[in-house]
Write a protein that holds these residues in place. Structure first.
Motif, PDB file in Angstrom:
ATOM      1  N   GLU A 250      33.530 -18.337  99.320  1.00 52.56           N
ATOM      2  CA  GLU A 250      34.974 -18.963  99.004  1.00 52.56           C
ATOM      3  C   GLU A 250      35.603 -18.291  97.983  1.00 52.56           C
ATOM      4  OE1 GLU A 250      37.531 -22.932  99.863  1.00 52.56           O
ATOM      5  OE2 GLU A 250      36.088 -22.770  98.081  1.00 52.56           O
ATOM      6  N   LEU A 251      34.705 -18.203  96.723  1.00 57.14           N
ATOM      7  CA  LEU A 251      35.242 -17.467  95.548  1.00 57.14           C
ATOM      8  C   LEU A 251      35.334 -15.956  95.671  1.00 57.14           C
ATOM      9  CD1 LEU A 251      33.240 -19.426  92.789  1.00 57.14           C
ATOM     10  CD2 LEU A 251      35.722 -19.586  93.296  1.00 57.14           C
ATOM     11  N   THR A 252      34.346 -15.275  96.305  1.00 52.34           N
ATOM     12  CA  THR A 252      34.344 -13.783  96.456  1.00 52.34           C
ATOM     13  C   THR A 252      35.476 -13.546  97.318  1.00 52.34           C
ATOM     14  OG1 THR A 252      31.725 -13.926  96.838  1.00 52.34           O
ATOM     15  CG2 THR A 252      33.179 -12.223  97.751  1.00 52.34           C
ATOM     16  N   ASN A 253      36.032 -14.275  98.430  1.00 49.29           N
ATOM     17  CA  ASN A 253      36.909 -13.746  99.469  1.00 49.29           C
ATOM     18  C   ASN A 253      38.365 -13.931  98.430  1.00 49.29           C
ATOM     19  OD1 ASN A 253      35.268 -13.474 101.690  1.00 49.29           O
ATOM     20  ND2 ASN A 253      35.560 -15.440 102.477  1.00 49.29           N
ATOM     21  N   LEU A 254      38.600 -15.042  97.590  1.00 50.44           N
ATOM     22  CA  LEU A 254      39.659 -15.178  96.844  1.00 50.44           C
ATOM     23  C   LEU A 254      39.743 -14.087  96.122  1.00 50.44           C
ATOM     24  CD1 LEU A 254      39.677 -19.016  96.322  1.00 50.44           C
ATOM     25  CD2 LEU A 254      41.232 -17.606  97.581  1.00 50.44           C
ATOM     26  N   ILE A 255      38.793 -13.497  95.337  1.00 48.00           N
ATOM     27  CA  ILE A 255      38.937 -12.572  94.372  1.00 48.00           C
ATOM     28  C   ILE A 255      39.055 -11.063  95.169  1.00 48.00           C
ATOM     29  CG2 ILE A 255      37.400 -11.093  92.703  1.00 48.00           C
ATOM     30  CD1 ILE A 255      35.994 -13.745  92.165  1.00 48.00           C
ATOM     31  N   LEU A 263      42.759 -19.332  93.317  1.00 46.61           N
ATOM     32  CA  LEU A 263      41.527 -19.214  92.603  1.00 46.61           C
ATOM     33  C   LEU A 263      41.929 -20.252  91.357  1.00 46.61           C
ATOM     34  CD1 LEU A 263      38.693 -18.154  91.949  1.00 46.61           C
ATOM     35  CD2 LEU A 263      40.018 -16.240  90.677  1.00 46.61           C
ATOM     36  N   GLU A 264      42.950 -20.257  90.811  1.00 51.04           N
ATOM     37  CA  GLU A 264      43.207 -20.934  89.619  1.00 51.04           C
ATOM     38  C   GLU A 264      43.274 -22.451  89.912  1.00 51.04           C
ATOM     39  OE1 GLU A 264      46.492 -21.598  86.001  1.00 51.04           O
ATOM     40  OE2 GLU A 264      47.015 -20.290  87.559  1.00 51.04           O
ATOM     41  N   GLU A 265      43.738 -23.078  91.064  1.00 47.65           N
ATOM     42  CA  GLU A 265      43.608 -24.260  91.706  1.00 47.65           C
ATOM     43  C   GLU A 265      42.212 -24.681  91.672  1.00 47.65           C
ATOM     44  OE1 GLU A 265      46.036 -26.612  91.815  1.00 47.65           O
ATOM     45  OE2 GLU A 265      47.428 -24.746  90.739  1.00 47.65           O
TER      46      GLU A 265
END
Length: 279
Positions: A250-255, A263-265
């Protein structure tokens, strides 16, 4: 009270320090004669031996061996115990241990002190290791009240915070906050070592400070303990690893999407959640 400790490492030695200082008579057993001698010299126990028969005089026995040895060592210990002897262990996985030992010994109650360091062995033992730390007890429906009370009294005297739950609940909970962090931390070290430019790797090693030290600490600990966590809490740990992988994806996709607002949320929500785990 005569208290026996089977396994004179970090946890066993630390238990010995604290309980002996309260006036209990401590009997220790280790596989190595040198460890027995060291434990007596340090003051962790009053007597120590490689012979399990030393524990025949114990009213309560703590099994503090590595996870893989808890059940086999207990099976050998039975021949030397009175039927009234209360037995507990300190293993970081509970379901299988409780399932294996309970049919063999009525006065058994599973236990797990949530305390320790990355060091191991009798030399790593320290006083007051358990003060204000969680200590989990996992009685089942057939566990005698007298056994529960005997271990509870000793644990309270250590200054630990007692928690009760079912063995399977314990294993699921520790898979998140103890076993998963070891796997993640170890993977962090491995990922850093995968840097192919030796100059960059050297710089990373020079730049590493408190952030890397904190997040890599448990992954750089006792390798045997890491394997035992995976082996004896396999299903719960696999479930936790799969969920962790999902969160990384999930983090990878957002980046990749440069979705900085979302990402900040994510970071904000996790910042708010952390105090519920670290008090």
């Amino acid at each position: 009270m005569n208290i026996g400790i089977l396994g004179l490492g970090l946890i066993g030695g630390s238990l010995g320090f604290d309980l002996r200082s309260q006036g209990h008579h401590l009997l220790g057993v280790s596989r190595r004669e040198a460890t027995c001698q060291k434990a007596v010299t340090l003051g962790c126990v009053d007597k120590a031996s490689v012979d399990l028969s030393l524990l025949a005089a114990a009213e309560v026995v703590f099994i503090c061996t590595p996870l893989a040895l808890i059940v086999p060592q207990f099976a050998q210990l039975i021949a030397h115990l009175s039927v009234n002897t209360v037995v507990t262990d300190v293993g970081s996985a509970k379901e299988q241990i409780v399932k294996d030992i309970s049919p063999l010994w009525d006065n058994f109650i599973g236990g797990h002190p949530m305390a320790g360091t990355t060091d191991s062995g009798i030399e790593a033992a320290q006083r007051d290791l358990f003060v204000n730390k969680p200590y989990v007890l996992t009685p089942i429906t057939t566990t005698p009240t007298s056994a529960i009370m005997a271990v509870e009294e000793i644990v309270r005297s250590l200054g630990a915070n007692i928690h009760y739950c079912q063995p399977e609940q314990h294993d699921r909970a520790v898979s998140w906050i103890s076993h998963l962090p070891v796997m993640v931390s170890s993977s962090l070290i491995a990922a850093c070592l995968s840097e192919t430019d030796p100059d960059v790797l050297q710089l990373a090693q020079k730049f590493a400070s408190s952030g890397f030290r904190d997040t890599s600490r448990v992954g750089g600990g006792n390798p045997e303990l890491g394997v035992m966590m995976a082996r004896y809490n396999r299903q719960a740990l696999l479930r936790s690893l799969q969920q962790y992988r999902h969160n990384l994806d999930e983090l990878t996709n957002l980046i990749e999407q440069e979705n900085w607002a979302v990402l900040e949320e994510k970071f904000k929500s996790r910042q708010q959640a952390r105090p519920n785990f670290v008090k």
